[in-house]
Design an enzyme around this catalytic site. Structure first.
Site, PDB file in Angstrom:
ATOM      1  N   GLU A 318       0.809  -1.222   0.000  1.00  0.00           N
ATOM      2  CA  GLU A 318       0.000   0.000   0.000  1.00  0.00           C
ATOM      3  C   GLU A 318       0.846   1.277   0.000  1.00  0.00           C
ATOM      4  OE1 GLU A 318      -2.818  -0.372   3.219  1.00  0.00           O
ATOM      5  OE2 GLU A 318      -3.812  -2.087   2.283  1.00  0.00           O
ATOM      6  N   GLU A 437      -4.683  -8.622  -0.938  1.00  0.00           N
ATOM      7  CA  GLU A 437      -5.522  -8.639   0.254  1.00  0.00           C
ATOM      8  C   GLU A 437      -6.969  -8.462  -0.187  1.00  0.00           C
ATOM      9  OE1 GLU A 437      -4.523  -5.684   3.148  1.00  0.00           O
ATOM     10  OE2 GLU A 437      -2.383  -6.178   3.173  1.00  0.00           O
TER      11      GLU A 437
END
Length: 705
Positions: A318, A437
């Site tokens: 991220e 994810e």
């Protein structure tokens, strides 16, 4: 996952048995039509096979005139099914299978070869196809046999049993270097060891136990073929300029990696919370961040350069950057990704061809982020790369805010739109995608009730289907909310069953998994809608007893109606709560569980308290809270998230069924003005109750409206 999300949700929540068989079909035939091959040869191999599934690789060599557009057809002799394909579009009708070219491999010159592969399912036998046709012309001859599995294809591990030994079959051979699409496909499905090696400051700091090889063995036994190890390094290295990684920490990481590889899992490691701890200052400290980034990845890559190619590196979790526009963030992400690829390749060994996984900014699936990542891939010209994004669904549904209580068209459109963008922007260009994810942000065993179970099951079913049909590999984010790592059992077996089924097939669902029957009033018929998802409804069961069509229920189209007589029997003594459970069964997939619940409208009482401690006495009487609205006298939204009257479940309010209260959180009152606020509580039975509170400074009083 970033710390911001971690704080928000509090810990968000061989590979294959068998040996390699090279199966060749050599043939020479007469040309038929301009697009027909005068001769062709098909090499069909099964490099991986396990109970219930297998991976196949197909090489098609054109021995005749050049072909522009191809169609390879065959028949599975043992009823096998294709579940996921790459480098071709595969369709089936029963045992008849057709693979057609995709945009980038339509042309096959004379003596040229095109390759594609697929994952499939099987039972009983996995006999290789006896023949193939290319554009309608037979490739004569017959492939040899497929190796027999060393494990019975009909046996499945007990979902709660603790494995006691390593896999009995030898590890599988990963796809050859230079075929990232096949590697990513072989990683499906994947699982995250979340909130563990990424926890701060150490492995058990966020509530999970120390990782064991037994845990990894259990994950593999449950059908997972890859594991992502999120790792935070910033608390485990020395100062500049060397940033030497602590030897004990590096050895612990290597131990877990080696355990996972020994269990025949693909493994993906990364820099995780480093993304917000220091890497986010890259735009204003380019030299400092780059030096640290280089030092860490050089040490990590050097440590693992001799490891199996089933170990995969992901550059950064991220990526995010302080005080930048998204466009500037795209540039920073592209620069760091390129540096990552360069320095890993420079460490030599297996790292020269190891699969490297590159994220978008924020691992976002937005079109502009995907376009930026695709442009970065074009500049790198590296044949062993994959892309990654994260997916937590439509945000109002993912956290239960703004009335997002159901898997509705908003959730569906967000899911399909995201997965279509991944397919069209990346997969169609030959860039495989790992959804590194995925889950819902607020599905968490420590905060029950935020996401209604049946609505969550529909989400799981849809993610599995839409990912599978778009050739996307998914890695479930599990911070402990799915698998109880101490007991090695699933916290909700039905949730795991739906996950597992979605890897290979569809399951039927319903508009609800709850049928509410009045506690004392007359019982009437209750209807719900069946979501068949292309399947056939087979009937209703209570345990091992089949209910009687026409007497216990009727079906008209997709409307299932339970009769008053059946409901009267199922509700028994009509005690509050779930009195019985039935299930709708379909032609395949997981049955849909339906709870029959007895309830009456909840009753609330007057209360007083403060902004730091206020609870509304509530007799739930068998019902359950779905959401809460808060408005001022003029009808405008009250409290936080003032763009919607519907507040965030658990963040702003929380039911306590044991204590018989609904708690209004200090976070709610932090943004409530003095005066009167009307609360409307929505329950899953459909009941709505109005309650009024009055704030005067820190004092709160309330009473039913």
């Amino acid at each position: 996952m970033s710390l911001q999300n971690t704080r928000r949700t509090r810990l968000r929540l061989g590979m294959l048995a068998g040996s390699v068989a090279a199966l060749l079909v050599a043939s020479m035939t007469v040309a038929v039509g301009a697009q027909a091959a005068a001769g062709c040869r098909v090499a069909y191999t099964v490099p991986s096979q396990w109970p219930g599934g297998f991976t196949a690789a197909v090489d098609v060599t054109n021995l005749g005139d050049p072909v522009d557009g191809w169609r390879l057809a065959w028949t599975f002799p043992s009823g096998q099914r294709v579940t996921q394909a790459w480098n071709a579009t595969v369709t089936s009708s029963g045992s008849q299978v057709t693979a057609t070219n995709v945009s980038y491999n339509a042309a096959i010159g004379t003596n040229a070869t095109v390759s594609f592969g697929f994952n499939g399912s099987w039972s009983g036998a996995n006999t290789a196809p006896a023949g193939f046709t290319l554009n309608g012309v037979a490739c004569t001859g017959g492939p040899g046999g497929t190796p027999s599995p060393t494990t019975s294809p009909t046996s499945t591990p007990s979902p709660t049993a603790t494995p006691t030994s390593s896999p009995s079959t030898p590890p599988t051979t990963p796809p050859p270097a230079g075929n990232p699409t096949a590697t990513v496909a072989a990683m499906q499905p994947g699982w995250n060891l979340g909130n563990t090696l990424d926890a701060i400051p150490d492995e058990t700091a966020w509530g999970n136990p120390l990782t064991t090889q037994a845990l990894l063995r259990h994950v593999r036994s449950q059908g997972y073929r890859s594991i992502r190890l999120p790792i935070t390094w910033s608390n485990h290295h020395g100062p500049a300029p060397d940033y030497t990684i602590d030897a004990a920490w590096l050895n612990r990481v290597r131990q877990i990696v080696d355990w996972a590889l020994a269990e025949d899992l693909y493994v993906m490691i990364n820099l995780h919370h480093d993304s917000w701890q220091w890497l986010n200052t890259y735009p204003t400290d380019r030299a400092g961040v780059t030096n640290r980034y280089r030092a860490l990845w050089t040490q990590i890559a050097t440590t693992f350069r001799g490891h199996s190619p089933k170990l995969v590196f992901e550059s950064i979790n991220e990526p995010q950057f302080a005080d930048t526009t998204d466009e500037q963030g795209d540039t920073a992400t592209r620069e760091l990704n390129a540096e990552f690829v360069r320095l890993v390749r420079a460490t030599g060994g297996s790292n020269t061809t190891r699969l490297l996984v590159l994220p978008t900014l924020h691992t976002s699936g937005e079109q502009v982020r995907l376009d930026a990542l695709a442009a970065g891939f074009e500049q790198l010209h590296d044949p062993n790369l994959a892309a990654t994004v994260h997916f937590y669904g439509w945000w109002p549904f993912s956290v239960n805010i703004a009335g997002g209580t159901r898997y509705d068209t908003n959730v569906e459109q967000d899911l399909v739109g995201t997965f279509d963008r991944l397919r069209d922007t990346l997969v169609a260009r030959g860039i495989p995608v790992v959804i590194g994810e995925w889950a819902l942000l607020s599905w968490d065993h420590t905060r029950p009730g935020i996401i209604e179970r049946g609505e969550f099951l529909k989400f799981l079913e849809a993610v599995g289907y839409h990912a599978r049909t778009r050739n996307l590999t998914t890695m479930l984010w599990d911070a402990g909310q799915f698998l109880n790592r101490t007991e090695l059992r699933w916290r909700d077996q039905g949730v795991y069953d739906m996950l597992k089924a979605s890897w290979t097939t569809r399951s039927g669902t319903g508009s609800t998994d709850q049928v509410y029957v009045p506690r004392t009033a007359t019982i009437t018929a209750k209807a719900l809608t069946l979501n068949l998802n292309g399947l056939t409804f087979r009937g209703l069961w209570q345990g091992g007893t089949q209910l009687t069509s026409g007497t216990d229920y009727t079906v008209a189209g997709t409307t299932l109606t339970l009769t008053p007589a059946a409901l009267t029997r199922l509700v028994g003594n009509r005690a509050y709560g779930v009195n019985s459970t039935i299930e709708a069964r379909f032609s395949q997939g997981v049955p849909w569980r339906i709870d029959v619940i007895s309830s009456e409208p909840p009753i609330q009482s007057a209360a007083s308290g403060t902004t730091s401690s206020f609870a509304i006495p509530t007799q739930f009487r068998g019902d359950q809270l779905a959401t809460m609205e808060a408005t001022y006298a003029d009808g405008s939204p009250a409290g936080p998230a003032n763009w919607t009257p519907y507040k965030e479940f658990w963040g702003h309010f929380q039911p306590d069924y044991t204590a018989g209260t609904v708690i209004l959180k200090p976070e709610f009152f932090a943004e409530v003005k003095d005066g009167t606020v009307t609360l409307t509580f929505h329950f899953w039975s459909g009941t709505k109750i109005t309650y009024r509170i009055t704030r005067a400074g820190t004092s709160i009083t309330g009473a039913p409206a």
